[in-house]
Design an enzyme around this catalytic site. Structure first.
Site, short mmCIF file in Angstrom:
data_model
loop_
_atom_site.label_atom_id
_atom_site.label_comp_id
_atom_site.label_asym_id
_atom_site.label_seq_id
_atom_site.Cartn_x
_atom_site.Cartn_y
_atom_site.Cartn_z
N CYS A 216 0.85 -1.21 0.00
CA CYS A 216 0.00 0.00 0.00
C CYS A 216 0.88 1.25 0.00
CB CYS A 216 -0.97 -0.03 1.17
SG CYS A 216 -2.33 1.14 0.98
N HIS B 118 -3.56 -5.43 1.07
CA HIS B 118 -2.92 -5.61 2.38
C HIS B 118 -2.89 -7.08 2.77
CE1 HIS B 118 -2.50 -1.46 3.91
NE2 HIS B 118 -3.53 -1.19 3.15
N GLU C 98 -1.23 -8.46 5.09
CA GLU C 98 -1.18 -8.63 6.55
C GLU C 98 -2.56 -8.53 7.18
OE1 GLU C 98 -0.57 -5.96 4.91
OE2 GLU C 98 -1.11 -4.16 6.07
#
Lengths: 86, 225
Positions: free
Chosen positions: B84, B196, B198
């Protein structure tokens, strides 16, 4: 060395869509203004130490090219500095 | 032997990324951007709003001293992953091609999207693999001039494209108007993506495809246990 003020205008390249300008255009047209295009840019005033006005122009062009504008999507211009102390 | 997750002022996905990697058995440490990470075996530039995203997203971080360190490691072939805002930083730094502009919709898009692997970079992530990952950005529309676009295509630098659940690519499955539906890029050891991983690394978060992506990336660092 003397201090020189310069104004750098940073604009999106003409070929690129400007979503912010498009949004403002919509509002202005909604209000009845006879607007057909809006482009949003940035105006950045910098003060540099330099030997003279030409050296100041070169220094500002260099930092504008490297940092202030992204050449992929933006162009920059050193604007006339009337009213700004040289 | 460890992966460094860089922390810039304004980073806010740094601990999420470190946690996701640690859960995969990767030795990981958070590194403040002024501190050294010369010995890192992998570098993650996490999501967030580095330096307030002033000037342009990622622009100021891209000119900070820490990026000289990233550049030096990348030149040695050390894997670098930008997520990002980290992807925006890598593009601004010129480590990846093009730039990320405001979404076609003008909206901040926060949604789950499918992406398709276009470049196989590790076992477990062959071409055609489809991952379901969340995005959260306003400036995620990948842009480039025509010559760069051609070079990116020719050099196989498109890593991930937005797609539908079945892997098909069309404007309908492109959430931000990216050219060529680009969701992620790769150039040698440097990779970046807008989604993302994560945030999709544990079932409780709603998906685990992010863990698969990070596992594949970590296998390139040699740090995974």
């Amino acid at each position: 060395m003397a201090q020189f003020k310069r104004v750098v205008a940073v604009d999106l390249k003409p070929a690129l869509l400007d979503p912010e300008g498009e949004a403002i255009l919509g509002v202005l047209q909604h209000l009845g203004f006879p607007v057909t295009d809006v482009r949003v840019g940035k105006r950045i005033q910098v003060t540099v130490s330099a030997e003279g006005p030409e050296a100041a122009d070169r220094a500002v062009a260099a930092l504008a090219e490297r940092v202030l504008a992204n050449p992929v999507m933006e162009t920059f211009q050193l604007q006339p500095t009337e009213g700004v102390p040289r | 032997m460890s992966v460094a997750v860089l922390v810039f002022p304004g980073s806010n996905c740094d601990r999420d990324a470190a946690r996701a990697l640690a859960r995969l058995g990767v030795k990981v440490r958070l590194v403040w951007h002024r501190d050294s990470f010369r010995d890192a075996d992998g570098v993650v530039l996490p999501g967030g709003f580095s330096y307030g995203d002033y000037l342009r997203s990622g622009a100021l971080a891209a000119h900070s001293p820490a990026i000289d360190g990233v550049r030096a490691l990348a030149a040695r072939g050390v894997p670098v992953l930008g997520i990002c805002n980290g992807f925006q930083i890598l593009c601004e730094a010129g480590l990846l091609p093009g730039a990320l502009g405001v979404n076609r919709s003008r909206q901040f898009r926060c949604s789950w999207e499918h992406v398709r692997v276009e470049q196989a970079l590790a076992e477990g992530a062959p071409v055609g693999t489809v991952w379901h990952l969340p995005i959260a950005h306003r400036e995620g529309r990948w842009l480039s001039d025509a010559p760069t676009r051609e070079r990116v295509r020719g050099d196989g630098e498109v890593w991930l494209r937005y797609c539908a659940a079945d892997g098909s690519v069309s404007d309908a499955s492109n959430p931000n108007g990216s050219l060529d539906h680009v969701a992620g890029l790769v150039r040698a050891s440097v990779m970046g993506l807008m989604p993302h991983p994560e945030r999709a690394a544990e079932a409780v978060l709603g998906g685990t495809d992010g863990a698969r992506l990070l596992t594949a990336w970590a296998s390139r660092t040699g740090v995974a246990s």
